[in-house]
Design a protein around this motif. Sequence first.
Motif, short mmCIF file in Angstrom:
data_model
loop_
_atom_site.label_atom_id
_atom_site.label_comp_id
_atom_site.label_asym_id
_atom_site.label_seq_id
_atom_site.Cartn_x
_atom_site.Cartn_y
_atom_site.Cartn_z
N LEU A 1 -8.88 3.56 7.45
CA LEU A 1 -8.06 2.72 6.57
C LEU A 1 -7.82 3.41 5.24
N LEU A 2 -8.81 4.13 4.76
CA LEU A 2 -8.66 4.81 3.48
C LEU A 2 -7.57 5.87 3.58
N ASP A 3 -7.53 6.61 4.70
CA ASP A 3 -6.50 7.61 4.90
C ASP A 3 -5.13 6.96 4.99
N ALA A 4 -5.07 5.82 5.67
CA ALA A 4 -3.78 5.18 5.91
C ALA A 4 -3.13 4.74 4.61
N THR A 5 -3.90 4.37 3.63
CA THR A 5 -3.33 3.86 2.40
C THR A 5 -3.23 4.91 1.30
N ARG A 6 -4.01 5.99 1.42
CA ARG A 6 -3.99 7.00 0.38
C ARG A 6 -3.39 8.32 0.85
N GLY A 7 -3.21 8.47 2.18
CA GLY A 7 -2.62 9.69 2.69
C GLY A 7 -3.58 10.85 2.79
N ASP A 8 -4.89 10.63 2.71
CA ASP A 8 -5.85 11.71 2.81
C ASP A 8 -5.92 12.23 4.24
N ASP B 1 -14.29 -11.99 -11.34
CA ASP B 1 -14.44 -10.81 -12.19
C ASP B 1 -15.02 -9.62 -11.43
N ARG B 2 -14.79 -9.54 -10.12
CA ARG B 2 -15.31 -8.41 -9.35
C ARG B 2 -14.59 -7.14 -9.78
N PRO B 3 -15.24 -5.99 -9.69
CA PRO B 3 -14.60 -4.72 -10.09
C PRO B 3 -13.37 -4.44 -9.23
N ARG B 4 -12.40 -3.82 -9.84
CA ARG B 4 -11.18 -3.46 -9.11
C ARG B 4 -11.50 -2.36 -8.11
N SER B 5 -10.96 -2.50 -6.92
CA SER B 5 -11.27 -1.58 -5.83
C SER B 5 -10.00 -0.86 -5.38
N GLU B 6 -10.14 -0.05 -4.29
CA GLU B 6 -8.97 0.61 -3.74
C GLU B 6 -7.96 -0.41 -3.26
N LEU B 7 -6.71 0.03 -3.13
CA LEU B 7 -5.64 -0.89 -2.78
C LEU B 7 -5.87 -1.55 -1.43
N TRP B 8 -6.29 -0.76 -0.43
CA TRP B 8 -6.47 -1.33 0.91
C TRP B 8 -7.59 -2.36 0.91
N ARG B 9 -8.61 -2.15 0.07
CA ARG B 9 -9.69 -3.14 -0.02
C ARG B 9 -9.22 -4.42 -0.70
N GLU B 10 -8.37 -4.28 -1.71
CA GLU B 10 -7.84 -5.47 -2.37
C GLU B 10 -6.97 -6.29 -1.41
N ILE B 11 -6.20 -5.61 -0.56
CA ILE B 11 -5.38 -6.31 0.42
C ILE B 11 -6.26 -7.04 1.42
N GLN B 12 -7.29 -6.36 1.91
CA GLN B 12 -8.21 -7.02 2.84
C GLN B 12 -8.90 -8.22 2.20
N CYS B 13 -9.33 -8.07 0.97
CA CYS B 13 -10.02 -9.15 0.28
C CYS B 13 -9.11 -10.37 0.14
#
Length: 644
Positions: free
Chosen positions: A393-400, A471-483
């Motif tokens: 999932l991290l690769d899919a959203t960041r292109g790694d 007030d949870r810390p901001r996370s990667e975009l894909w994690r924010e979408i899942q949340c």
Amino acid sequence: MDGSEPYREPRKRTRIVQACEQCRARKVKCNGEHPCLACWQHNQSCRYQEAPRTRGRSSKRLKPKAPTPLSPGNPTSTSSSLRGNGIGDRKVASTCTSSDRGPARYSPEEYRQQLELRAGIAVSNRQTGSFQFYGPSSHFCLIQRIYQRMKRQSHGRLLDAPKATDATGMGESGLERFMFAAGSAALRPLGSSVDSFLSKDMGYQFIAAYFTVIHPHMPVLDQGIITQLWDQLWDAPAPGREMKSKDLVYMTLALGARTMAREDTNRAQMLDNWADHFWAQSNDYSMLFLEPSLKGIHLLLLKAMYAFHGMRPNDAYLFLGHAARSVLALGLNRSQVANGPGAITHKLRVTFWSVYYYERLCAFFTGRPSGFLDIHIDVSLPEDTTHSSRTTLLDATRGDTDGPSTECAFLRAMVGIGQLIEKVSSELFSLANVQTLYSQRKVDTAILECDASLQKIQRTLPPYLHFFTRDRPRSELWREIQCAHLGLAFHLIKMMIRRPALVHCTVAQAQGQSLAESQTLEDLQPSIDLSIQSAKEIIDIAHSAIMDRATCMRNDVSVANYIVSACVTLLYHVLDPLTVEHAKNIFSSVERGIHCLDQMEHHGPMTEKALSMDIMKCAKDALLLSTIEKSLEEEMTDNFPWLK
């Protein structure tokens, strides 16, 4: 008979000595109670004949044993003689007069109320002849309840007209356009397809948009494979070379066009045209429905997601229903097929459980039964993997090219919600258990069990999925979408667990009776408050994601389904506000929901602000027909100018 089969004693049949007059006349079986089950269900008076009937020959045989006439001073002889004829104490009460009978075990009016609480809505399309039924858990049915309550109609309207050709609430709100397919012409490729060409770079942008917005909550495709397939479409033709899986590429491009940012009207129209074009190019279902395959299941999931983005729940229900049949035909529900180490079996499990929770959610959205039975599933849940792969999932959203892991906590949590949906549907919304619902203790127990399941899911979440922490810390975009998607589904179920208490206001409340005057409704008030609180949470989660944490979600129209359901629930509650401040609080949350819909750049078959205008119109109708005094309506419109 096979000798190995054990002998089973035949089941003894319970004999009913005396039937009531109604059952005897209709020649149906009577259970001997008062009132009997048949009379109770049909809301008829239940009467038993005072003296048992006698028959010719049997009466002659019993005549020598008949008791002597009773004297008025011996009241106990009747019971003795009846017991001697084989009638027990319970049947003694059945032969007494109506004035001597005890209170009925079931109330016909309560039974009808329970049926009405679980009544659905039927709609039809006069142009195509299509007919659809939406159950009590669908927000379409709740919208009809709103208009039913606005007009102060009889509580039996949904039950008394189950085959109505159209629905008043649907027609007045204009929501019937979301119920039926776009038309038969849209199922075929567009006539200008031979003259239209998409640039290769634009295709890359569509694919990237899909894997940014949709892939985090439906992780079934591989971005590297889809990109390679798109490249192959640009290769020179060769003899004998046939492009496979191009339908997957087309649907990825269609959804990517739906989820791309739209800076102006011209760009929005262009993206919509490309989305419809690629969707129509992948509408050949001839082999898809006959030969189940993993790629076919993925295509059905993409088709269902496209239907979600068109806000057409019926289309999504049908696509996901066939996807459910396909995974069962492939045996992905069985451990012997999908369990085991390796990337292939992991992908099989991810595919199965993605179909599972989306099918359960869609069935719940439409108030229809699911195609899955949990007792037939023994495949394990997908586990986190630690391998270098472009499928993460991290690769899919960041292109790694290399990612640390594939995290499946979101998928496991959504599966838990899907399993809970079955319990909510069967024990709170199903007609099958309507008789057991008279035991309030059983209903309360089911609600407590559902709450405990939700709390268990919540306790097992990793920190990045803590949607309940503002007030949870901001996370990667894909994690924010899942949340965000997990929080929306979580509070949807939490809201629906208490919806029967909210709808009970229409079913049980007499005309002109206030909420405070009904003791029954007072008992339901805590459940109503919890349902309203969850509706507000849905709007807050969507607002936080769209405006701040994951702004790309304003292009994810599947979120609009949650927002509409929450707004409809809040507007239903404001029809009889306790105070003006209470009404203002409700309209403030609805206003935030409308603001979210305004920011969404595409929602269903209508663009711009059509969907939010529908909510505004419904809110205005709710205000005009509510119990708020006319002098206070001006105060409400001053605080919320859009009500004008």
